[in-house]
Motif scaffolding. Structure first.
Motif, short mmCIF file in Angstrom:
data_model
loop_
_atom_site.label_atom_id
_atom_site.label_comp_id
_atom_site.label_asym_id
_atom_site.label_seq_id
_atom_site.Cartn_x
_atom_site.Cartn_y
_atom_site.Cartn_z
N MET A 1 0.84 -1.17 0.00
CA MET A 1 0.00 0.00 0.00
C MET A 1 0.88 1.24 0.00
SD MET A 1 -2.94 -1.05 2.75
CE MET A 1 -2.09 -2.30 3.68
N ASP A 2 0.63 2.12 -0.90
CA ASP A 2 1.44 3.32 -1.02
C ASP A 2 0.95 4.48 -0.16
OD1 ASP A 2 3.12 2.10 -2.86
OD2 ASP A 2 1.90 2.72 -4.57
N ASP A 3 -0.30 4.48 0.19
CA ASP A 3 -0.90 5.59 0.92
C ASP A 3 -0.76 5.37 2.43
OD1 ASP A 3 -2.46 7.63 1.92
OD2 ASP A 3 -4.24 7.11 0.75
N PRO A 4 -0.04 6.26 3.14
CA PRO A 4 0.12 6.08 4.59
C PRO A 4 -1.20 6.15 5.35
CG PRO A 4 1.12 8.15 3.88
CD PRO A 4 0.69 7.42 2.65
N PHE A 5 -2.16 6.91 4.86
CA PHE A 5 -3.48 6.99 5.49
C PHE A 5 -4.15 5.62 5.47
CE2 PHE A 5 -8.04 7.74 5.42
CZ PHE A 5 -8.21 8.61 6.48
N VAL A 6 -4.09 4.95 4.33
CA VAL A 6 -4.70 3.62 4.20
C VAL A 6 -3.96 2.61 5.07
CG1 VAL A 6 -5.20 1.74 2.58
CG2 VAL A 6 -5.60 4.11 1.90
N ARG A 7 -2.64 2.68 5.09
CA ARG A 7 -1.85 1.76 5.93
C ARG A 7 -2.21 1.93 7.40
NH1 ARG A 7 2.58 3.22 2.63
NH2 ARG A 7 3.31 4.63 4.25
N CYS A 8 -2.29 3.17 7.85
CA CYS A 8 -2.64 3.42 9.26
C CYS A 8 -4.04 2.92 9.57
CB CYS A 8 -2.51 4.91 9.58
SG CYS A 8 -0.80 5.48 9.69
N SER A 9 -4.97 3.14 8.67
CA SER A 9 -6.34 2.68 8.86
C SER A 9 -6.40 1.16 8.97
CB SER A 9 -7.21 3.16 7.71
OG SER A 9 -8.53 2.69 7.86
N PHE A 10 -5.71 0.48 8.07
CA PHE A 10 -5.69 -0.98 8.10
C PHE A 10 -5.03 -1.49 9.38
CE2 PHE A 10 -3.36 -4.92 7.45
CZ PHE A 10 -4.41 -5.78 7.17
N ARG A 11 -3.90 -0.91 9.73
CA ARG A 11 -3.18 -1.37 10.92
C ARG A 11 -3.98 -1.13 12.19
NH1 ARG A 11 2.61 0.80 8.83
NH2 ARG A 11 3.22 -1.10 7.75
N GLY A 12 -4.73 -0.05 12.25
CA GLY A 12 -5.56 0.20 13.42
C GLY A 12 -6.61 -0.87 13.59
N THR A 13 -7.30 -1.20 12.52
CA THR A 13 -8.34 -2.23 12.55
C THR A 13 -7.73 -3.61 12.81
OG1 THR A 13 -9.68 -0.93 11.03
CG2 THR A 13 -10.24 -3.27 11.25
N PHE A 14 -6.60 -3.88 12.17
CA PHE A 14 -5.95 -5.19 12.33
C PHE A 14 -5.45 -5.38 13.76
CE2 PHE A 14 -2.22 -8.06 11.12
CZ PHE A 14 -3.00 -9.20 11.12
N SER A 15 -4.82 -4.36 14.32
CA SER A 15 -4.32 -4.50 15.69
C SER A 15 -5.48 -4.65 16.68
CB SER A 15 -3.39 -3.35 16.07
OG SER A 15 -4.07 -2.12 16.06
N TYR A 16 -6.59 -3.97 16.42
CA TYR A 16 -7.78 -4.13 17.26
C TYR A 16 -8.27 -5.58 17.21
CZ TYR A 16 -12.49 -3.37 19.07
OH TYR A 16 -13.65 -3.44 19.80
N ALA A 17 -8.35 -6.13 16.02
CA ALA A 17 -8.80 -7.52 15.87
C ALA A 17 -7.83 -8.49 16.55
CB ALA A 17 -8.95 -7.87 14.39
N LEU A 18 -6.54 -8.23 16.43
CA LEU A 18 -5.55 -9.09 17.09
C LEU A 18 -5.68 -9.01 18.61
CD1 LEU A 18 -2.47 -8.38 14.82
CD2 LEU A 18 -3.66 -10.57 15.04
N ASN A 19 -5.92 -7.83 19.13
CA ASN A 19 -6.14 -7.70 20.57
C ASN A 19 -7.38 -8.48 21.01
OD1 ASN A 19 -4.02 -6.15 21.77
ND2 ASN A 19 -4.79 -4.35 20.72
N LEU A 20 -8.44 -8.40 20.23
CA LEU A 20 -9.66 -9.15 20.58
C LEU A 20 -9.42 -10.66 20.55
CD1 LEU A 20 -12.48 -7.20 18.71
CD2 LEU A 20 -12.08 -7.30 21.17
N ALA A 21 -8.51 -11.09 19.67
CA ALA A 21 -8.20 -12.51 19.56
C ALA A 21 -7.10 -12.94 20.55
CB ALA A 21 -7.75 -12.83 18.13
N ALA A 22 -6.69 -12.03 21.41
CA ALA A 22 -5.66 -12.27 22.43
C ALA A 22 -4.29 -12.59 21.80
CB ALA A 22 -6.09 -13.36 23.40
N GLU A 23 -4.04 -12.06 20.62
CA GLU A 23 -2.74 -12.18 19.96
C GLU A 23 -1.95 -10.90 20.27
OE1 GLU A 23 -1.55 -14.76 18.38
OE2 GLU A 23 -3.37 -15.96 18.38
N TYR A 24 -1.62 -10.74 21.54
CA TYR A 24 -1.10 -9.47 22.01
C TYR A 24 0.27 -9.10 21.46
CZ TYR A 24 -4.94 -10.06 25.28
OH TYR A 24 -6.18 -10.24 25.82
#
Length: 66
Positions: A1-24
């Motif tokens: 992904m070239d757009d830092p806005f899109v990368r940050c958006s994806f990483r925010g959602t992904f890290s949230y999902a990982l936290n919910l799955a206890a993949e800390y």
């Protein structure tokens, strides 16, 4: 992904999902990447979300002092 806005958006959602799955450890890494990217490319609003996801992961890892 070239757009830092899109990368940050994806990483925010992904890290949230990982936290919910206890993949800390993985959630912390993704959140740290988000904070680094947001800092480098001045996506300032994402800093709060990245910090929140990293803090959540640290709490899950029971690293309360960090």
């Amino acid at each position: 992904m070239d757009d830092p806005f899109v990368r940050c958006s994806f990483r925010g959602t992904f890290s949230y999902a990982l936290n919910l799955a206890a993949e800390y450890s993985q959630a912390r890494g993704v959140a740290r990447s988000m904070v680094d990217d947001a800092t480098e490319f001045r996506v300032d609003f994402a800093l709060a979300y990245g910090s929140l996801m990293e803090a959540t992961a640290l709490a899950g890892l029971r690293q309360f002092d960090d």
